[in-house]
Design an enzyme around this catalytic site. Sequence first.
Site, PDB file in Angstrom:
ATOM      1  N   CYS A 188       2.030  -2.280  -7.217  1.00  0.00           N
ATOM      2  CA  CYS A 188       1.133  -1.739  -6.197  1.00  0.00           C
ATOM      3  C   CYS A 188       1.164  -2.547  -4.902  1.00  0.00           C
ATOM      4  O   CYS A 188       0.962  -1.998  -3.817  1.00  0.00           O
ATOM      5  CB  CYS A 188      -0.300  -1.689  -6.733  1.00  0.00           C
ATOM      6  SG  CYS A 188      -0.888  -3.216  -7.491  1.00  0.00           S
TER       7      CYS A 188
ATOM      8  N   GLU B  83      -9.426  -8.086 -13.313  1.00  0.00           N
ATOM      9  CA  GLU B  83      -9.061  -8.045 -11.884  1.00  0.00           C
ATOM     10  C   GLU B  83     -10.302  -7.823 -11.039  1.00  0.00           C
ATOM     11  O   GLU B  83     -10.304  -6.982 -10.139  1.00  0.00           O
ATOM     12  CB  GLU B  83      -8.034  -6.930 -11.634  1.00  0.00           C
ATOM     13  CG  GLU B  83      -6.894  -6.936 -12.638  1.00  0.00           C
ATOM     14  CD  GLU B  83      -5.816  -5.910 -12.339  1.00  0.00           C
ATOM     15  OE1 GLU B  83      -4.784  -6.308 -11.797  1.00  0.00           O
ATOM     16  OE2 GLU B  83      -6.005  -4.723 -12.640  1.00  0.00           O
TER      17      GLU B  83
END
Lengths: 634, 634
Positions: free
Chosen positions: B395, B302
């Site tokens: 998230c 990521e």
Amino acid sequence: VAPVAPRPGAVVTLRPLGVHEARLDPGGLLGRWQRRNAEDTIPHCVDNLHAHGNIANLRAAAGESGDAFTGMWFADSDVHKTLEGAAWELASSPGDASLRSFVDDTTALLARAQGPDGYLNSYFTVAAPDERWRRPEWSHELYCAGHLVQAAVAAARTGVRPDLAAVARRFADLLVERFGPGGAEEVCGHPEIETALAELYRLTGHRPYLDLARRFLDLRGRGLLGPGRFGPAYYQDHVPVREAAEVTGHAVRQLYLLAGMVDVGVETGDHTLLDAAERLWEDAVHRRTYVTGAHGSRHRDEAYGDPYELPPDRAYAETCAAIASFQWNWRLLLATGRARYADEMERALYNAVAVAVSLDGRRFFYSNPLQSRTGHTGSGEEAQARRLPWYSCACCPPNIARLMASLHGYLATAAGDGLQIHLYAAGSVTAEVAGSAVRVDVRTEYPWQGRIELTVTSEADTPWTLALRVPDWCDAYAVRIGGGPVTAPARDGYVRLTRVWAPGTTVVLDLEMPVRRVTAHPRVDAVRGCVALARGPLVYCLEQADLPPGTVLEDVRLDPAVAVEAGRREDLPDFPVVLTAGGRLAEPGASLYAAAPARERHGAPLTLTAVPYFLWGNRSEGPMRVWIPVAATG
Amino acid sequence: VAPVAPRPGAVVTLRPLGVHEARLDPGGLLGRWQRRNAEDTIPHCVDNLHAHGNIANLRAAAGESGDAFTGMWFADSDVHKTLEGAAWELASSPGDASLRSFVDDTTALLARAQGPDGYLNSYFTVAAPDERWRRPEWSHELYCAGHLVQAAVAAARTGVRPDLAAVARRFADLLVERFGPGGAEEVCGHPEIETALAELYRLTGHRPYLDLARRFLDLRGRGLLGPGRFGPAYYQDHVPVREAAEVTGHAVRQLYLLAGMVDVGVETGDHTLLDAAERLWEDAVHRRTYVTGAHGSRHRDEAYGDPYELPPDRAYAETCAAIASFQWNWRLLLATGRARYADEMERALYNAVAVAVSLDGRRFFYSNPLQSRTGHTGSGEEAQARRLPWYSCACCPPNIARLMASLHGYLATAAGDGLQIHLYAAGSVTAEVAGSAVRVDVRTEYPWQGRIELTVTSEADTPWTLALRVPDWCDAYAVRIGGGPVTAPARDGYVRLTRVWAPGTTVVLDLEMPVRRVTAHPRVDAVRGCVALARGPLVYCLEQADLPPGTVLEDVRLDPAVAVEAGRREDLPDFPVVLTAGGRLAEPGASLYAAAPARERHGAPLTLTAVPYFLWGNRSEGPMRVWIPVAATG
């Protein structure tokens, strides 16, 4: 006989030669690689198995120490693969005492580490006995078992240690009991056992091994493994193997599975398996294979990407996948006799496999990208811009060891009324053809030059056919026999020369080897506007080491108006043939994005040197790229 | 006041408005998003917190159930972020009973779940009490604490639930005790606590919070976290924050850390922190940001990629990173007053953030690629070609909730002798300027049209300056005041209009908004030969839904000879302005690689419709691309 030895009844077109029927000349490139493998790579692997606890794990499993397990839970497979490599090499180098003792010691250790029921896996024995057989999606238990079997097959076929087969068979018998008819309906998250059991059947003739391999194939694609972290396609459990239309998921798993599908297909005569494998080959090779023959576009799950998703910088291109592709294509070649599979073997061997190992044979790439940028940073060992001596997941180095040690087994086949030469290398092959002994000596500087000189020695007094592959990259070639030109059109990728061969007849095959500018299919967005330079089977690349100081590789353009020449540079002795091309240096602005594109501006011309891709990173750790942007002209 | 409220002594150039000093008109695009956020996204988040166990985890931590912990170990943070969003929204919609009860109930629950020492984390309380504070590289404990603090700051600044601050302070006091001067030298693997503690200091004036934030910054980059799975650069622990030259690693972590650096820098007057943040901004924005304003090029970790590594198909471009970039740029804007930070906020907001949520406000992208290929398969939830209602790592949705609920806080600032408008949206702002109350009402169809009409209502009888941002994408504009044209050159990105403002004075800013063909820096190999279409702040894309049936999107080329027109299509009511362009259809061959490139052949021309990127995927799940290959001409 060699790696992959179909039974007499197998439905195959070509037959491999025996392990002693082919030999590589250490003066040739492949022979030198094999020598380096024997002298450096295998001993290096053995040292590292000791240093990293793989051997100690087996001692602990044998009850000879109380040491805790160390390393990856599938660490045994590194031992098995190194042992397989050592077995192949020992057959060629029977006088190597150190190799001998490694094979002997390891065979004995494996026998001691094996449980009374035949189970042999040091992780589950030492560290997680309660988890045995309980985590098939993750455990690699059958994967490790498969590599043990392959080591045993090599040790038995070569005759260097036939008793290892007994260890493998005890384990395989346990697998048949547990997973065979009426047993547990399970498959392993990491394919490998399928091809291994087929080979063990070939060695032993014991049909339950083949039946179990088929059963594992039949059970796959029924969701038995669950979704896992990356979804069932990651381990090819999303669709029955015969129905798959695309290669998916973890590339090594897909390719090992495909090898098993071909093995079981030809031994059982089940054409649906072979059909599926050929269908997936077309998907893989026409939509998802790098120009180097590498497989795997994604780092995250070491996986195939979408069709035409082939980024050169983020190529995963795992070494093990290139080796697996080579092994799978060999099986397809035997099954069908189609040249396209030999073409693919060659492409992978000279590029995707060869690049993985350093010139000294002791450092390795795990991932083999086609571009490494200025300022590259990789997170994780597989994203390094340099070869490393070893990896915490050390699957690749011993895989190289076993492939290179058996490489001579993949050069040629004998079948029907002739001998077929698929890969060209200085060396020799012998075979029984049409009932007589035949020998072909090969002199060549291939892949550096396209001339292959063969001397045929045959005792046969009847005609037989020498088939010589004309690689797919070759548009023009010439054949001479006994010094005289012959007209020999290639058919289906092979020149077939049929005659009664007088002993000592010379054949010269001259493959024209011009520099090629290769473009990718326009759906491969990642290399739009670029060409790759290639010559013969070799893909070339630009390396920072060959650029003027201060030049940013990403700003280099190929000048399409300048011819690319092949030649030798005296200051680069490790690069027998380099390419010289015309370049331009782009002068980009500072903006990352700009409106209203002007034509790119270029500075002064410069001369570019391209070196064989497989040799990059042996001088420095600088940037590299295979795909070179072409300067816009006109 | 708004998100980010520097103390009076802070070294900032601009001051945010108060939370009730700006308002978005629900008839405008941003106002409509905010309304959708209130009516759909926040209730959807609340529902999912219940459905996925986040609320139950806190009940278990409070000892009110014996339920096992469920979900990710940092699941509390989703509660905190939703609570923050609810607090902002409740300040705008005080009559929303359901929102009120969520805020009240959750505040009370958090207080009950808090330990006597102030510790509050349901995972470590319920599932792993022995691991508390023991796994900083992994635990997200301080990350979760940071989001609790941010929720409390929002609840207190808005006045909707000031007592949540007591909960946050009890935890923060524990952190000061444990990690403060003389305490443990540790940092959190996931930055967030730094900016949160700075904000808590701003709310309370309690200096130890700011000191602890600075201490966490000072301790970072000393290897305290260890290598972890992806190396220390993954969590920005490889180099002291003031010395970093490049953004690295996990993009959200990097961006939250940078927000904290600016906060601490301006509150302490430590220019080295602000200098480092601006230096990293230049690296990020000039070398590693997508044309949509998105950050993060790699799925595996990521993370940011190498310089110019910006693949559109494998863009990670996490929603949270876009939000974090928006928040970071706001801090830089306040600190410096430089328009480039407002430009970046706008770019991220209208593209990288906006794309993440569906038209119905209840489905979300986690990853926001700039291309989705024909035949796309993603492994893992973040690689979907469609928006999902929720994620196991959830998230992003609550992050959208908190940003959109506070969006009006980011439109304008007041400082010195004037009011600065940074983002244009139908609505109004009020502020005290030069000691007098000032109000500006904004009417505009921005971003669809470039005309912004402002009505200034001022009681001041002294001159003050209305500063209007001229976006970086705008090359030509006109200003009229009271109907008459004025010459008003933009300086440093703002038109500054200084005068004694008669009540009711109208200002019209006309930003010319032609269609732009954007090219990327030539080192961005992944989009070579392509352009992106943009108009105003909006990036456009091609979607399969707008192509003739059977057309493969990857074969579509933009015809550079045909003008691109902006307009409305009556059959696409959700797309107020679409672009119409000329296209050609490439007719590629079958070969993945071919020698001797011919010029690409094209079939018949076709008309292309490009739609705003942020709206893609609301009609179908088909392929999409932002970067369009340009047909070679001539």
